[in-house]
Design a protein around this motif. Structure first.
Motif, PDB file in Angstrom:
ATOM      1  N   ASP A 201       0.853  -1.181   0.000  1.00 19.61           N
ATOM      2  CA  ASP A 201       0.000   0.000   0.000  1.00 19.61           C
ATOM      3  C   ASP A 201       0.895   1.239   0.000  1.00 19.61           C
ATOM      4  O   ASP A 201       1.665   1.451   0.945  1.00 19.61           O
ATOM      5  CB  ASP A 201      -0.888  -0.011   1.263  1.00 19.61           C
ATOM      6  CG  ASP A 201      -1.826   1.190   1.296  1.00 19.61           C
ATOM      7  OD1 ASP A 201      -2.636   1.239   2.234  1.00 19.61           O
ATOM      8  OD2 ASP A 201      -1.750   2.062   0.400  1.00 19.61           O
ATOM      9  N   PRO A 202       0.834   2.073  -1.046  1.00 11.18           N
ATOM     10  CA  PRO A 202       1.706   3.250  -1.083  1.00 11.18           C
ATOM     11  C   PRO A 202       1.552   4.142   0.142  1.00 11.18           C
ATOM     12  O   PRO A 202       2.464   4.895   0.479  1.00 11.18           O
ATOM     13  CB  PRO A 202       1.262   3.976  -2.356  1.00 11.18           C
ATOM     14  CG  PRO A 202       0.667   2.906  -3.220  1.00 11.18           C
ATOM     15  CD  PRO A 202       0.006   1.959  -2.257  1.00 11.18           C
ATOM     16  N   ALA A 203       0.424   4.092   0.812  1.00 14.13           N
ATOM     17  CA  ALA A 203       0.246   4.919   2.007  1.00 14.13           C
ATOM     18  C   ALA A 203       1.217   4.506   3.110  1.00 14.13           C
ATOM     19  O   ALA A 203       1.515   5.281   4.000  1.00 14.13           O
ATOM     20  CB  ALA A 203      -1.196   4.800   2.506  1.00 14.13           C
ATOM     21  N   ARG A 204       1.714   3.261   3.037  1.00 18.75           N
ATOM     22  CA  ARG A 204       2.637   2.783   4.059  1.00 18.75           C
ATOM     23  C   ARG A 204       4.088   2.857   3.600  1.00 18.75           C
ATOM     24  O   ARG A 204       4.988   2.480   4.325  1.00 18.75           O
ATOM     25  CB  ARG A 204       2.296   1.333   4.429  1.00 18.75           C
ATOM     26  CG  ARG A 204       0.916   1.166   5.069  1.00 18.75           C
ATOM     27  CD  ARG A 204       0.837  -0.147   5.828  1.00 18.75           C
ATOM     28  NE  ARG A 204       1.110  -1.288   4.963  1.00 18.75           N
ATOM     29  CZ  ARG A 204       0.173  -1.949   4.289  1.00 18.75           C
ATOM     30  NH1 ARG A 204      -1.097  -1.565   4.365  1.00 18.75           N
ATOM     31  NH2 ARG A 204       0.485  -2.985   3.549  1.00 18.75           N
ATOM     32  N   CYS A 205       4.303   3.308   2.345  1.00 20.80           N
ATOM     33  CA  CYS A 205       5.673   3.436   1.848  1.00 20.80           C
ATOM     34  C   CYS A 205       6.384   4.557   2.580  1.00 20.80           C
ATOM     35  O   CYS A 205       5.766   5.493   3.080  1.00 20.80           O
ATOM     36  CB  CYS A 205       5.674   3.697   0.347  1.00 20.80           C
ATOM     37  SG  CYS A 205       5.179   2.254  -0.624  1.00 20.80           S
ATOM     38  N   ALA A 238      10.702  13.056   1.902  1.00 20.87           N
ATOM     39  CA  ALA A 238      10.970  12.142   0.787  1.00 20.87           C
ATOM     40  C   ALA A 238      12.464  11.869   0.668  1.00 20.87           C
ATOM     41  O   ALA A 238      13.309  12.658   1.096  1.00 20.87           O
ATOM     42  CB  ALA A 238      10.429  12.738  -0.511  1.00 20.87           C
ATOM     43  N   ARG A 239      12.780  10.730   0.050  1.00 22.64           N
ATOM     44  CA  ARG A 239      14.162  10.335  -0.196  1.00 22.64           C
ATOM     45  C   ARG A 239      14.261   9.759  -1.603  1.00 22.64           C
ATOM     46  O   ARG A 239      13.254   9.370  -2.204  1.00 22.64           O
ATOM     47  CB  ARG A 239      14.639   9.303   0.828  1.00 22.64           C
ATOM     48  CG  ARG A 239      14.559   9.768   2.274  1.00 22.64           C
ATOM     49  CD  ARG A 239      15.103   8.708   3.224  1.00 22.64           C
ATOM     50  NE  ARG A 239      16.526   8.463   3.001  1.00 22.64           N
ATOM     51  CZ  ARG A 239      17.500   9.183   3.552  1.00 22.64           C
ATOM     52  NH1 ARG A 239      17.203  10.179   4.376  1.00 22.64           N
ATOM     53  NH2 ARG A 239      18.749   8.900   3.314  1.00 22.64           N
ATOM     54  N   PHE A 240      15.498   9.657  -2.110  1.00 25.06           N
ATOM     55  CA  PHE A 240      15.701   9.049  -3.422  1.00 25.06           C
ATOM     56  C   PHE A 240      16.922   8.146  -3.364  1.00 25.06           C
ATOM     57  O   PHE A 240      17.899   8.432  -2.653  1.00 25.06           O
ATOM     58  CB  PHE A 240      15.921  10.107  -4.509  1.00 25.06           C
ATOM     59  CG  PHE A 240      15.764   9.555  -5.906  1.00 25.06           C
ATOM     60  CD1 PHE A 240      14.523   9.559  -6.526  1.00 25.06           C
ATOM     61  CD2 PHE A 240      16.836   9.002  -6.583  1.00 25.06           C
ATOM     62  CE1 PHE A 240      14.364   9.020  -7.796  1.00 25.06           C
ATOM     63  CE2 PHE A 240      16.692   8.461  -7.848  1.00 25.06           C
ATOM     64  CZ  PHE A 240      15.445   8.477  -8.459  1.00 25.06           C
ATOM     65  N   GLU A 289       9.242  -1.573  -1.222  1.00 23.51           N
ATOM     66  CA  GLU A 289       9.073  -0.456  -0.292  1.00 23.51           C
ATOM     67  C   GLU A 289       9.031   0.898  -0.997  1.00 23.51           C
ATOM     68  O   GLU A 289       8.831   1.929  -0.352  1.00 23.51           O
ATOM     69  CB  GLU A 289      10.232  -0.458   0.715  1.00 23.51           C
ATOM     70  CG  GLU A 289      10.328  -1.744   1.536  1.00 23.51           C
ATOM     71  CD  GLU A 289      11.625  -1.816   2.332  1.00 23.51           C
ATOM     72  OE1 GLU A 289      12.498  -0.935   2.101  1.00 23.51           O
ATOM     73  OE2 GLU A 289      11.773  -2.732   3.153  1.00 23.51           O
ATOM     74  N   ALA A 290       9.226   0.903  -2.323  1.00 16.25           N
ATOM     75  CA  ALA A 290       9.391   2.168  -3.051  1.00 16.25           C
ATOM     76  C   ALA A 290       8.069   2.884  -3.277  1.00 16.25           C
ATOM     77  O   ALA A 290       7.016   2.258  -3.465  1.00 16.25           O
ATOM     78  CB  ALA A 290      10.058   1.913  -4.394  1.00 16.25           C
TER      79      ALA A 290
END
Length: 540
Positions: A201-205, A238-240, A289-290
């Motif tokens: 779920d992207p909400a948990r990324c 955010a991170r990359f 996880e992305a």
């Protein structure tokens, strides 16, 4: 082992699933690059030139003559080794079709053989001329020779195929196409690779976005760095993460990773990570996880890394007008090609909208399952092969087909032929890699015998070792190779030469047992070498 290797595995497996038999001919495969293939895929491993010199199959003088022909002739010699193995198996169990990439013209010896009865197909991936243009690098004489051989492999094939319209357009900018290539997407096997993961779920990324691939100009990684200066500033949590090996495609041939670090502003640099090359399991974990994956290539034929990301349910950002746009379709955002500002806009939009990421992720997984279905594509490819077989039956003799080649393609081969004949006749008419290394050995030895270690166990060192007789005949010796790749973690040999890590060499140097000089092998990344060997240099 790169995009072509990934395609070959997927394609062979899809043909087997569609009821056909598939054989793969390749140079010897490192243990860490082996994967489990479906039953029915047969792999034939072929010794390279250095290995054949080592075991006495190829005379040293012949190897030197081949290398006197330059990069193109050396690559064509690899094609001959592979094609000879194909002929040997074909004599016992005839093949219907042989497919080879246009890159390095490995199928050219079969395409020019009127006595070879199977159809010869050339698959467009991303030829040398396209890659050099995308890297903004002018081609030298050696690259022009290599490119010309690739153009010949395209022109003389019984049929040509390509995975996307984009790579066809790019190829047409470099050479005329005799016949229109057939577009066949690359298949992607979800089940056989066992690498697809449930879509998180992207909400948990955690808000980390990825790039996966080589850090090079062609892949647009510099555009990502410029875009991060804006998009990361707008999203403080955010991170990359850049996942992939460095390359010397930064300005002036420098490290691209070093160039990217220079591009990043101080207030965002601590949220950007460079992992280097990772294992499949590690990449799969990061994908799970992305938040999304950004791949804004300036040129791309058909990215298997993008397929892997889509199979993991990840939203994508790709560059317009490239093969990636055709692969991703409606499963992501399309950024203007070569436009860092528009890429930043797309990245900001992805980070700001979790629902959008989830919708794109679902579409991505669906697209892999339905548009890249291996059984369906396997049968489409088989039909293309049947058409190629019909064309083979009507093929004109080689001398007539060669007349259709451009003068430039033929002219590029003439200097290499002259140098090869001169070397075979006993004259040192060309400076080969081995002869350059001999000069280094002579300078190091100062009238005595030199004993050195090379840096990097790869194809360039293999090319050097094919000429080992040049220095061994005057008493010089390559004692070993330094390489930190995991495949040599315990112990290993490469083309008959022992391989150890730089850390092991340092330990020997500290104890006084390592007294050898280390030299660079051809085309090694000098900046990486200099950094990794700093402890050795400190020991003298």
């Amino acid at each position: 082992m790169g995009g072509i290797g990934s395609y070959v595995v997927q394609c062979a497996a899809s043909l087997v699933l569609a009821g056909h038999e598939a054989h793969i001919f390749t140079l010897a495969i490192p243990a860490d690059a082996r994967i489990v293939l479906p039953a029915g895929v047969v792999v034939h491993e072929v010794a390279d030139l250095a290995q054949r010199v080592e075991i006495g199959v190829v005379p040293p003088a012949v190897a030197t003559a081949l290398l006197a022909g330059g990069e193109g002739a050396h690559r064509l010699s690899i094609g001959w080794l592979l094609c000879a193995a194909v002929r040997e198996v074909h004599a016992q169990m005839p093949f219907d079709v042989v497919e080879a990439p246009e890159v390095e013209a490995m199928g050219l010896p079969l395409a020019m053989d009127d006595g070879f009865r199977a159809a010869v197909v050339t698959h467009l991936h991303c030829c040398t001329a396209i890659a050099q243009r995308a890297h903004c690098v002018a081609m030298d004489d050696q690259q022009r020779l290599k490119a010309s051989l690739e153009f010949c492999a395209i022109a003389l094939a019984d049929a040509v195929c390509a995975p996307t319209r984009a790579v066809v357009r790019a190829t047409e900018c470099e050479t005329s196409l005799v016949s229109r290539p057939t577009i066949i997407p690359h298949p992607y096997l979800l089940e056989s690779t066992a690498r697809a993961v449930p879509m998180a779920d992207p909400a948990r990324c955690d808000g980390t976005a990825l790039f996966i691939g080589r850090l090079e100009h062609l892949k647009g990684v510099d555009l990502i760095a410029e875009a991060l200066n804006t998009s990361l500033r707008d999203h403080p949590s955010a991170r990359f993460c850049f996942v992939g090996p460095d390359t010397p495609t930064g300005p002036g041939g420098r490290s691209m990773q070093g160039h990217l670090r220079e591009l990043l502003r101080d207030d965002v640099a601590d949220r950007v990570e460079f992992t280097g090359e990772l294992s499949r399991d590690e990449v799969t974990r990061l994908l799970a996880e992305a938040a999304f994956v950004a791949m804004p290539s300036r040129m791309e034929n058909f990215s298997m890394a993008a397929c892997e990301a889509m199979a993991s349910g990840r939203a994508m950002i790709v560059g317009a007008g490239t093969g990636l746009e055709e692969v991703v379709g409606d499963a992501g955002l399309i950024a203007q090609r070569d436009n860092a500002a528009d890429l930043a806009r797309c990245m900001t939009r992805m980070w700001a909208n979790r629902d959008l990421r989830r919708a794109f992720g679902l579409r991505a997984l669906d697209r892999v399952r339905n548009h890249l279905d291996p059984m369906a594509i396997g049968e489409v490819r088989a039909n293309f092969y049947r058409d190629a077989m019909r064309r083979r039956a009507a093929r004109r003799p080689t001398e007539h087909r060669v007349m259709s080649l451009t003068p430039g393609s033929l002219a590029a081969c003439l200097p290499a032929l002259v140098n090869m004949i001169g070397t075979l006749s006993g004259f040192a008419v060309a400076m080969t890699p081995g002869r350059r290394l001999l000069e280094i050995f002579d300078a190091i030895a100062d009238g005595t015998s030199a004993e050195v270690w090379l840096y990097g166990a790869g194809k360039h060192t293999s090319r050097l070792l094919a000429e080992r007789h040049l220095w061994e005949s005057v008493g010089h010796r390559v004692a070993g190779i330094l390489d930190d790749h995991p495949r040599f973690a315990d112990s290993g040999r490469f083309a008959g030469v022992p391989v150890i890590s730089t850390a092991s060499a340092h330990a020997l140097a500290v104890s006084g047992r390592f007294k050898h000089t280390v030299v660079l092998s051809t085309d090694t990344y000098e900046d990486q070498f200099w950094e990794k060997t700093a402890p050795l240099r400190a020991c003298g």
